[in-house]
Design a protein around this motif. Structure first.
Motif, PDB file in Angstrom:
ATOM      1  N   ASP A  62       9.262   9.969  -7.867  1.00 19.71           N
ATOM      2  CA  ASP A  62      10.539   9.760  -8.567  1.00 19.71           C
ATOM      3  C   ASP A  62      11.031   8.328  -8.378  1.00 19.71           C
ATOM      4  O   ASP A  62      11.476   7.679  -9.332  1.00 19.71           O
ATOM      5  CB  ASP A  62      11.618  10.729  -8.056  1.00 19.71           C
ATOM      6  CG  ASP A  62      11.398  12.164  -8.493  1.00 19.71           C
ATOM      7  OD1 ASP A  62      10.593  12.407  -9.419  1.00 19.71           O
ATOM      8  OD2 ASP A  62      12.030  13.061  -7.881  1.00 19.71           O
ATOM      9  N   ALA A  63      10.963   7.823  -7.141  1.00 20.99           N
ATOM     10  CA  ALA A  63      11.414   6.455  -6.855  1.00 20.99           C
ATOM     11  C   ALA A  63      10.561   5.441  -7.605  1.00 20.99           C
ATOM     12  O   ALA A  63      11.084   4.448  -8.134  1.00 20.99           O
ATOM     13  CB  ALA A  63      11.366   6.181  -5.350  1.00 20.99           C
TER      14      ALA A  63
ATOM     15  N   LEU B 256       1.422  12.067 -12.343  1.00 22.27           N
ATOM     16  CA  LEU B 256       1.971  10.709 -12.260  1.00 22.27           C
ATOM     17  C   LEU B 256       1.730   9.958 -13.569  1.00 22.27           C
ATOM     18  O   LEU B 256       2.646   9.321 -14.108  1.00 22.27           O
ATOM     19  CB  LEU B 256       1.337   9.966 -11.084  1.00 22.27           C
ATOM     20  CG  LEU B 256       1.701   8.491 -10.935  1.00 22.27           C
ATOM     21  CD1 LEU B 256       3.194   8.318 -10.670  1.00 22.27           C
ATOM     22  CD2 LEU B 256       0.873   7.853  -9.823  1.00 22.27           C
ATOM     23  N   HIS B 257       0.523  10.026 -14.082  1.00 21.80           N
ATOM     24  CA  HIS B 257       0.200   9.331 -15.335  1.00 21.80           C
ATOM     25  C   HIS B 257       1.061   9.850 -16.488  1.00 21.80           C
ATOM     26  O   HIS B 257       1.533   9.062 -17.314  1.00 21.80           O
ATOM     27  CB  HIS B 257      -1.281   9.495 -15.666  1.00 21.80           C
ATOM     28  CG  HIS B 257      -2.181   8.812 -14.705  1.00 21.80           C
ATOM     29  ND1 HIS B 257      -3.509   9.127 -14.581  1.00 21.80           N
ATOM     30  CD2 HIS B 257      -1.947   7.830 -13.794  1.00 21.80           C
ATOM     31  CE1 HIS B 257      -4.064   8.364 -13.651  1.00 21.80           C
ATOM     32  NE2 HIS B 257      -3.125   7.576 -13.151  1.00 21.80           N
TER      33      HIS B 257
ATOM     34  N   PRO C 270       0.792  -1.216   0.000  1.00 17.73           N
ATOM     35  CA  PRO C 270       0.000   0.000   0.000  1.00 17.73           C
ATOM     36  C   PRO C 270       0.835   1.282   0.000  1.00 17.73           C
ATOM     37  O   PRO C 270       0.355   2.329  -0.417  1.00 17.73           O
ATOM     38  CB  PRO C 270      -0.842  -0.108   1.271  1.00 17.73           C
ATOM     39  CG  PRO C 270      -0.124  -1.074   2.138  1.00 17.73           C
ATOM     40  CD  PRO C 270       0.613  -2.000   1.217  1.00 17.73           C
ATOM     41  N   ARG C 271       2.092   1.193   0.412  1.00 15.66           N
ATOM     42  CA  ARG C 271       2.930   2.396   0.467  1.00 15.66           C
ATOM     43  C   ARG C 271       4.255   2.258  -0.267  1.00 15.66           C
ATOM     44  O   ARG C 271       4.610   3.125  -1.031  1.00 15.66           O
ATOM     45  CB  ARG C 271       3.177   2.782   1.941  1.00 15.66           C
ATOM     46  CG  ARG C 271       1.973   3.340   2.627  1.00 15.66           C
ATOM     47  CD  ARG C 271       1.555   4.722   2.116  1.00 15.66           C
ATOM     48  NE  ARG C 271       2.473   5.727   2.618  1.00 15.66           N
ATOM     49  CZ  ARG C 271       3.300   6.442   1.844  1.00 15.66           C
ATOM     50  NH1 ARG C 271       3.317   6.300   0.565  1.00 15.66           N
ATOM     51  NH2 ARG C 271       4.117   7.327   2.375  1.00 15.66           N
ATOM     52  N   ASP C 272       5.020   1.202  -0.031  1.00 12.98           N
ATOM     53  CA  ASP C 272       6.350   1.114  -0.639  1.00 12.98           C
ATOM     54  C   ASP C 272       6.279   0.372  -1.973  1.00 12.98           C
ATOM     55  O   ASP C 272       6.806  -0.727  -2.138  1.00 12.98           O
ATOM     56  CB  ASP C 272       7.342   0.445   0.309  1.00 12.98           C
ATOM     57  CG  ASP C 272       8.786   0.726  -0.110  1.00 12.98           C
ATOM     58  OD1 ASP C 272       8.997   1.369  -1.162  1.00 12.98           O
ATOM     59  OD2 ASP C 272       9.688   0.302   0.608  1.00 12.98           O
ATOM     60  N   LEU C 273       5.626   1.022  -2.910  1.00 13.26           N
ATOM     61  CA  LEU C 273       5.409   0.419  -4.217  1.00 13.26           C
ATOM     62  C   LEU C 273       6.709   0.270  -5.008  1.00 13.26           C
ATOM     63  O   LEU C 273       6.928  -0.749  -5.655  1.00 13.26           O
ATOM     64  CB  LEU C 273       4.389   1.259  -4.991  1.00 13.26           C
ATOM     65  CG  LEU C 273       3.907   0.728  -6.315  1.00 13.26           C
ATOM     66  CD1 LEU C 273       3.410  -0.708  -6.207  1.00 13.26           C
ATOM     67  CD2 LEU C 273       2.829   1.639  -6.871  1.00 13.26           C
ATOM     68  N   ALA C 274       7.575   1.247  -4.933  1.00 17.66           N
ATOM     69  CA  ALA C 274       8.843   1.170  -5.666  1.00 17.66           C
ATOM     70  C   ALA C 274       9.630  -0.064  -5.235  1.00 17.66           C
ATOM     71  O   ALA C 274      10.161  -0.802  -6.075  1.00 17.66           O
ATOM     72  CB  ALA C 274       9.666   2.438  -5.449  1.00 17.66           C
TER      73      ALA C 274
END
Length: 170
Positions: free
Chosen positions: A102-103, A143-144, A61-65
């Protein structure tokens, strides 16, 4: 990399799952949803029921990178969905949302295998009445744009029908 955009219940997730399933499994599903209420729990259960083995689900849910970077070399990865991840980041009051974006972009660039990203296109509607909703719409649009710029393919799904915006049909 393929970016799949569409409205709510447009068929974008099913379309994205089909793209991944064209490749040999096992497949990795990176889920960004959080089950905050009964309705969301039901949605998550519906999505999970559609994905039997060889799907592997990773909750991010948060650390997608990081979840994208951890994918085994060559394994097809589906991320569903970017707008839920963005919501999570904004509600957590991410210290530096721009750095997190960015990440994410860099992780997508360096993905170890085929990557399909799903997101809600929220920019077709009216201007939201409150500042948080306007900021969300704007952040999602930016973002897109960033992800579409690096994607090999961008698909807009409308009423279950995929429209190729960039690249070739699979």
């Amino acid at each position: 990399m393929t970016l799949v955009l569409g409205g709510a219940r447009s068929g974008k997730s099913r379309y994205a799952e089909g793209l991944i399933e064209l490749r040999p499994g096992p497949w990795r599903y990176v889920a960004t949803a959080q089950a905050w209420d009964d309705e969301m729990r039901a949605r998550i259960a519906e999505h999970r029921a559609r994905r039997p083995a060889p799907w592997e689900t990773v909750d991010a849910p948060r650390d997608l990178a990081q979840a994208i970077r951890q994918g085994p070399r060559g394994q097809p990865v589906l991320v569903d969905c970017l707008t839920l991840w963005l919501t999570n980041a904004m509600l957590d009051e991410a210290a530096d949302l721009a750095a997190e974006v960015d990440a994410l972009v860099e992780a997508c660039r360096g993905a170890a295998g085929p990557l399909v990203l799903v997101s809600n296109e929220v920019g077709f509607g009216i201007v939201p009445e409150n500042a948080l909703a306007r900021r969300f719409r704007d952040e999602a649009g930016r973002l897109h744009q960033r992800l579409a710029a690096i994607a090999d393919r961008v698909v807009l799904v409308v009423a279950g029908l995929p429209m190729i915006v960039k690249g070739d049909a699979e």
